[in-house]
Design a protein around this motif. Sequence first.
Motif, PDB file in Angstrom:
ATOM      1  N   TYR A   1     195.897  24.911 115.779  1.00  0.00           N
ATOM      2  CA  TYR A   1     195.630  24.291 117.053  1.00  0.00           C
ATOM      3  C   TYR A   1     195.407  24.950 118.307  1.00  0.00           C
ATOM      4  O   TYR A   1     194.727  24.513 119.315  1.00  0.00           O
ATOM      5  N   ARG A   2     196.324  26.034 118.242  1.00  0.00           N
ATOM      6  CA  ARG A   2     196.193  26.839 119.660  1.00  0.00           C
ATOM      7  C   ARG A   2     194.736  27.177 119.882  1.00  0.00           C
ATOM      8  O   ARG A   2     194.405  27.668 121.044  1.00  0.00           O
ATOM      9  N   THR A   3     194.205  27.915 118.872  1.00  0.00           N
ATOM     10  CA  THR A   3     192.723  28.334 118.915  1.00  0.00           C
ATOM     11  C   THR A   3     191.757  27.279 119.245  1.00  0.00           C
ATOM     12  O   THR A   3     190.824  27.603 119.869  1.00  0.00           O
ATOM     13  N   LEU A   4     191.871  25.850 118.497  1.00  0.00           N
ATOM     14  CA  LEU A   4     190.996  24.984 118.642  1.00  0.00           C
ATOM     15  C   LEU A   4     190.959  23.890 119.618  1.00  0.00           C
ATOM     16  O   LEU A   4     190.197  23.149 120.008  1.00  0.00           O
ATOM     17  N   LEU A   5     192.172  23.687 120.130  1.00  0.00           N
ATOM     18  CA  LEU A   5     192.458  22.472 120.949  1.00  0.00           C
ATOM     19  C   LEU A   5     192.280  22.855 122.541  1.00  0.00           C
ATOM     20  O   LEU A   5     192.843  23.801 122.883  1.00  0.00           O
ATOM     21  N   ARG A   6     191.857  22.183 123.162  1.00  0.00           N
ATOM     22  CA  ARG A   6     191.522  22.701 124.788  1.00  0.00           C
ATOM     23  C   ARG A   6     192.816  21.968 125.667  1.00  0.00           C
ATOM     24  O   ARG A   6     193.219  20.923 125.522  1.00  0.00           O
TER      25      ARG A   6
END
Length: 215
Positions: free
Chosen positions: A45-50
């Motif tokens: 989530y840290r990588t993909l969520l803005r």
Amino acid sequence: MTDLPRLPPEAFAKQDRTPDALFYAQPRLVTHIDDAAINAVTDLYRTLLRPGGRILDLMSSWVSHLPAEVAYGAVIGHGLNAQELIANARLTQHFVQDLNADPILPLNDTSIDAALICVGVQYLQNPVAVLRQVARVLVPGAPVIITFSNRCFPTKAVAIWQALGGDDHARLIALYLQHAGFSAIEARVLLPEGGLTDPLRAVIGRTSTLIADAQ
């Protein structure tokens, strides 16, 4: 109706055929994967969520596994137990709905920046209908992030999920996403099977601008 003509309706039958709302009537304030798998979900989530985006957490519970240091514009939780959702401190709003009885999401078109389904896809009896709704509410190019392990409530998981394993689970989810109108689909192994932790995989789908405009 499953919207998957090559699969018989029995593929989406459940051992426990009582309404899901009865099964989830009592809150379960537990986690359904171990700490290592939770951390892997959070890292994804840290990588993909803005940051600042509007997040839809489908089939949520009392925790959403979102990175604690990231602020989002809204986190909309969905589930079958209101007490669990009320206990989830990351949610800014929530709704209770049995997606197997009614897949229509009470959200506006192109109003969501990312959708999450964490260790819940195995319970959907008409997954294509639900994911078509997800495609409708996502902004063009936004991701739906589906994570899964080998743990579940076996009496409530659909028959085809019970009959398959890791790689085939990922292929099944990709099939759901294809039929729902997602054009870019990626599978990832986050924690492999056979290790000391719960295995964890993710399938990520995105709609193109053209497909999203046609919903």
